[in-house]
Design an enzyme around this catalytic site. Structure first.
Site, PDB file in Angstrom:
ATOM      1  CB  SER A 117      -0.942  -0.049   1.196  1.00  0.00           C
ATOM      2  OG  SER A 117      -1.822   1.028   1.153  1.00  0.00           O
ATOM      3  CG  HIS A 118       0.165   3.644   3.315  1.00  0.00           C
ATOM      4  ND1 HIS A 118      -0.747   2.609   3.428  1.00  0.00           N
ATOM      5  CD2 HIS A 118       0.684   3.827   4.537  1.00  0.00           C
ATOM      6  CE1 HIS A 118      -0.770   2.204   4.671  1.00  0.00           C
ATOM      7  NE2 HIS A 118       0.088   2.914   5.372  1.00  0.00           N
ATOM      8  CG  ASP A 281      -2.585   4.172  -1.483  1.00  0.00           C
ATOM      9  OD1 ASP A 281      -3.263   3.985  -2.510  1.00  0.00           O
ATOM     10  OD2 ASP A 281      -2.515   3.327  -0.563  1.00  0.00           O
ATOM     11  CG  ASP A 283      -2.634  -0.289  -2.733  1.00  0.00           C
ATOM     12  OD1 ASP A 283      -2.526   0.814  -2.167  1.00  0.00           O
ATOM     13  OD2 ASP A 283      -3.302  -1.223  -2.250  1.00  0.00           O
ATOM     14  CG  ASP A 285      -6.071   0.881  -1.582  1.00  0.00           C
ATOM     15  OD1 ASP A 285      -5.146   1.708  -1.392  1.00  0.00           O
ATOM     16  OD2 ASP A 285      -6.178  -0.175  -0.927  1.00  0.00           O
ATOM     17  NE  ARG A 286      -4.111   3.786   2.971  1.00  0.00           N
ATOM     18  CZ  ARG A 286      -3.653   3.918   4.210  1.00  0.00           C
ATOM     19  NH1 ARG A 286      -3.214   5.085   4.624  1.00  0.00           N
ATOM     20  NH2 ARG A 286      -3.629   2.888   5.032  1.00  0.00           N
ATOM     21  CE  LYS A 380      -7.694   1.841   1.544  1.00  0.00           C
ATOM     22  NZ  LYS A 380      -7.491   0.613   2.305  1.00  0.00           N
TER      23      LYS A 380
HETATM   24  C1  G16 Z   1      -5.410  -0.853   5.130  1.00  0.00           C
HETATM   25  C2  G16 Z   1      -6.824  -1.344   5.223  1.00  0.00           C
HETATM   26  C3  G16 Z   1      -7.719  -0.235   5.679  1.00  0.00           C
HETATM   27  C4  G16 Z   1      -7.218   0.352   6.991  1.00  0.00           C
HETATM   28  C5  G16 Z   1      -5.781   0.790   6.820  1.00  0.00           C
HETATM   29  C6  G16 Z   1      -5.146   1.240   8.119  1.00  0.00           C
HETATM   30  O1  G16 Z   1      -5.311   0.104   4.122  1.00  0.00           O
HETATM   31  O2  G16 Z   1      -7.282  -1.819   3.978  1.00  0.00           O
HETATM   32  O3  G16 Z   1      -8.993  -0.748   5.828  1.00  0.00           O
HETATM   33  O4  G16 Z   1      -7.998   1.430   7.373  1.00  0.00           O
HETATM   34  O5  G16 Z   1      -5.000  -0.274   6.340  1.00  0.00           O
HETATM   35  O6  G16 Z   1      -5.012   0.145   8.949  1.00  0.00           O
HETATM   36  P1  G16 Z   1      -4.156   0.201  10.286  1.00  0.00           P
HETATM   37  O7  G16 Z   1      -4.744   1.346  11.056  1.00  0.00           O
HETATM   38  O8  G16 Z   1      -4.354  -1.118  10.921  1.00  0.00           O
HETATM   39  O9  G16 Z   1      -2.726   0.502   9.900  1.00  0.00           O
HETATM   40  P2  G16 Z   1      -4.185   0.017   3.025  1.00  0.00           P
HETATM   41  O10 G16 Z   1      -4.445   1.196   2.135  1.00  0.00           O
HETATM   42  O11 G16 Z   1      -2.892   0.120   3.787  1.00  0.00           O
HETATM   43  O12 G16 Z   1      -4.378  -1.308   2.368  1.00  0.00           O
END
Ligand code: G16
Length: 575
Positions: A117-118, A281, A283, A285-286, A380
Site C-alpha cells: 500500500s502506502h 497512494d 496501490d 486505493d486510498r 476502496k
Molecule cells: C489498510 C486497510 C484499511 C485500513 C488501513 C489502516 O489500508 O485496507 O482498511 O484502514 O489499512 O489500517 P491500520 O490502522 O491497521 O494501519 P491500506 O491502504 O494500507 O491497504
C-alpha cells in the site's frame, strides 16, 4: 518444464494484518518466504495439495521493488497448482481496485495483490501480499487465519522450473498447462468507472477551464489517472503529475495525507492554484481530495459523497446504506440519519465491508485512513473517489470547499484528527493498550479537568453495539466520560465476531477518543489515537483542528500515559 516439489520449513510471523502480509523486502527475499505463504494460501483455498482445476486467478501489484520477481514466482506456483488461467496485469501491474474489478468482471475465483500500500518501497522498503476472494474483496479473517495456521505446518512447496513469462507482451502465453494472459491493467477498471459517472459533464467541466492537479505519487495510480483524466476527459496534459510508477516511489512515502502529500498541498495554495487537488497512494486505493487552499478530511469526504450520491448516474437510485470503520468520524452517520438510511460501524479494515456490500445492505463505505469506495468493487478506490468529486463539482456548480461547508452547515462539523506514534517497541505498545483496557470498567462517569481524571457521578449509559447513533452535542467544558469500551463487532450477515478492535472513550457531549494499534506496519508498533468532536456552531468551524481538539488530546495523554509508555512527547504523524 516440469513440476517440482521442494522441501521447506515454516517461517514464524506469517500472520496477515489489517490488509495482508506486509514485511520488509529483505524478509520476502529469503528463499521460500513468499513460496511458503502462497503454498499455504493454495492449500487452504483448494485443500492440501489439491489442484485448482478449471479456476482463474488474477495477479498484479503496485509495481514496487520485488513486484516482477514475485509475479514470476507466483505464476510458476499457479501453474504447478493446475490453475486453468491466470490474468496478470501488463508489467505485473494492477492497482488494488483494478484487481477487484478484474476478478468480478472475469468471474475469477480470486486474485493476489502484491502491495504494501502506502508503505515506502525500494530494496530497503516494504513488500506485501494479499488474497482477494471471488467477490473481489479482501479475504475474511477466517480465511487469513487458516492460511496463517497452514504456514506453520508446511513441509513442501509445489512449483515449476518453467521459464519466465514475458510480462510486457499483451495476450495469452502458456506456462505448463496454464494459460497466462497478460492484460491491459487499465481497461476493465476504466470500463467500470465509465458506467458510474457522467463523463460528459466532467468533460464539459474541464472544457470550461477547470483545473485539477492529480498527484499519483510515483505509484500505480498514474497510468489509470492519465488514461481517464487526460485521455478521456480532456484534462490538459500535465494534470496528472508523478505519474510513472517507480519501484521505489521516487524515494517518497506514497501516502496521500497532509503529512506526506506536502508537495500537492503546497501547489493548492495561492491565487494561481488549481481548483482541485487529488492524490492516490502506492496501490491507488486510498485518495485525498483538496479544494483550493482547503483540505477535505476523509470522514467528511465520505459524508459529502453520501449526501449528494443521487446526483451521480451510478447512484441515481439512492443508497441502500452506508458504512464506516469505527474510528472514522460520525459525519456520515449524521447524513445517513437525515436521509433515513442505515449506517454501519465496522472494525478497521476494508474486509469488514465485504459482507455488507455483498448482501446489498450498503452502497458506500469509507475510512478515516483516506479510503472511500462503493459496491462497484470490493476495495476502496482512489480514482473512483476523485471522479465522484469531479462529477459533483460539475453538476452542482459548487467548489470542493462549498460542498464541504454545506455539509458542516447542515450537520455541524465533526472536527477530527489522528495522531500516530510510530516505531514503539511492540511490548510497550501492548502494555499501553492493556493498561487502557484495565481501566475500562471504571471510566464511565469520571471527569477530566485538563490534568487528571477524577470520579464523578456514576453513569448508567451503556455502549451501543455496531451502528452507534451520534449523541447530542453539548458543552465541551464538561469533559465527563459517558461510556468506554473495547469495540467488538458482530458481522450482521454471517454472525462472525471480531473482538478487541479498539478502545473507545466517549464523552457526554459525544466527543470521542479512540485508541488502537495499527495492523499494517512492518517495524515495531504504531499507536493510533483518533480524536473527534462535533461542532454545531458555524462561527467555530474554522478553528484549527488541533486547537479545537486540544482538551481531547490532553485527555488521551492522561488516559493512555503515552509519554510514559513510549518516551514520545509528540506524535510522529498528525493527520
Ligand atoms: C489498510 C486497510 C484499511 C485500513 C488501513 C489502516 O489500508 O485496507 O482498511 O484502514 O489499512 O489500517 P491500520 O490502522 O491497521 O494501519 P491500506 O491502504 O494500507 O491497504
Amino acid at each position: 518444464m516440469t513440476h517440482q516439489t521442494l522441501p521447506t520449513t515454516p517461517f514464524s510471523g506469517q500472520r496477515p494484518g489489517t490488509s495482508g502480509l506486509r514485511k520488509k523486502v529483505t524478509v520476502f527475499q529469503q528463499p521460500h518466504y513468499l513460496e511458503n505463504f502462497v503454498q499455504a494460501l493454495f492449500d487452504v483455498l483448494h485443500g492440501n495439495d489439491q489442484p485448482a482445476t478449471g479456476l482463474t486467478l488474477v495477479l498484479g501489484g503496485d509495481g514496487r521493488f520485488h513486484n516482477r520477481s514475485a509475479v514470476q514466482t507466483i505464476l510458476r506456483m499457479a501453474a504447478a497448482r493446475g490453475y486453468a488461467r491466470v490474468l496478470v496485469g501488463q508489467g505485473g501491474i494492477l492497482s488494488t481496485p483494478a484487481v477487484s474489478a478484474v476478478i468480478r468482471r472475469h468471474g475469477a475465483s480470486g486474485g493476489i495483490v502484491l502491495s504494501a500500500s502506502h508503505n515506502p518501497g525500494g530494496p530497503d522498503g516494504d513488500f506485501g501480499i494479499k488474497y482477494n476472494s471471488a467477490n473481489g474483496g479482501p479475504a475474511p479473517e477466517k480465511l487469513t487465519e487458516a492460511v496463517y495456521a497452514r504456514t506453520q505446518t508446511l513441509q513442501h512447496i509445489a512449483t515449476s522450473d518453467s521459464a519466465d513469462i514475458a510480462l510486457d507482451t499483451l495476450g495469452p502465453q502458456r506456462l505448463e498447462d496454464t494459460v497466462v494472459e497478460v492484460i491491459d491493467p487499465v481497461a476493465d477498471h476504466a470500463a467500470l468507472l465509465r458506467e458510474l459517472f457522467d463523463f460528459d459533464a466532467i468533460r464539459a467541466l474541464f472544457a470550461r477551464g477547470f483545473r485539477l492537479r492529480f498527484d499519483a505519487m510515483w505509484a500505480v495510480g498514474g497510468p489509470y489517472a492519465k488514461a481517464i483524466l487526460e485521455g478521456e476527459l480532456g484534462a490538459p496534459a500535465g494534470t496528472v503529475v508523478h505519474a510513472e510508477p517507480l519501484e521505489d516511489f521516487g524515494g517518497l512515502h506514497p501516502d496521500p495525507n497532509p503529512a506526506y502529500a506536502d508537495d500537492l498541498i503546497a501547489h493548492l495554495i495561492g491565487p494561481d492554484a488549481p481548483d482541485m487537488g487529488a492524490a492516490t497512494d502506492g496501490d491507488a486505493d486510498r485518495n485525498m481530495v483538496l479544494g483550493r487552499g482547503f483540505l477535505v478530511s476523509p470522514s467528511d469526504s465520505l459524508a459529502v459523497l453520501a449526501a449528494h450520491a443521487t446526483q451521480v448516474p451510478g447512484y441515481r437510485a439512492g443508497l441502500a446504506g452506508v458504512a464506516r470503520s469505527m474510528p472514522t468520524s460520525t459525519a456520515v452517520d449524521r447524513v445517513a440519519k437525515a436521509l433515513g438510511m442505515p449506517c454501519y460501524e465496522t472494525p478497521t479494515g476494508w474486509k469488514f465491508f465485504g459482507n455488507l456490500l455483498d448482501a446489498g445492505q450498503v452502497t458506500l463505505c469509507g475510512e478515516e485512513s483516506y479510503g472511500t469506495g462503493s459496491s462497484h468493487v470490493r476495495e476502496k478506490d482512489g480514482l473512483w473517489a476523485v471522479l465522484f468529486w469531479l462529477n459533483l463539482v460539475a453538476v452542482t456548480g459548487q467548489s470542493v470547499e462549498d460542498l464541504v461547508r454545506g455539509l458542516w452547515r447542515e450537520h455541524g462539523r465533526c472536527v477530527y484528527s489522528r495522531h500516530d506514534y510510530d516505531g514503539i517497541a511492540t511490548e510497550q505498545a501492548h502494555t499501553l493498550m492493556a493498561e487502557l483496557r484495565a481501566q475500562l470498567p471504571t471510566l464511565a462517569g469520571q471527569t477530566f479537568d485538563g490534568h487528571g481524571l477524577s470520579p464523578g457521578r456514576p453513569k448508567t449509559d451503556s455502549a451501543p453495539s455496531g451502528g452507534s447513533e451520534p449523541r447530542a452535542a453539548g458543552s465541551v467544558g464538561a469533559m465527563t466520560i459517558a461510556w468506554a469500551d473495547d469495540f467488538a463487532y458482530t458481522d450482521p450477515v454471517d454472525g462472525s465476531l471480531s473482538q478487541q478492535q479498539g478502545v473507545r472513550v466517549v464523552l457526554e457531549d459525544s466527543s470521542r477518543v479512540v485508541f488502537r494499534l495499527s495492523g499494517t506496519g512492518t517495524e515495531g508498533a504504531t499507536l493510533r489515537v483518533y480524536l473527534e468532536r462535533h461542532e454545531p456552531d458555524a462561527s467555530r468551524h474554522d478553528l484549527p483542528a488541533q486547537e479545537a481538539l486540544a482538551p481531547l488530546i490532553d485527555l488521551a495523554q492522561a488516559l493512555a500515559r503515552i509519554t510514559h509508555h513510549t518516551g514520545m512527547h509528540t506524535p510522529t504523524v498528525i493527520t
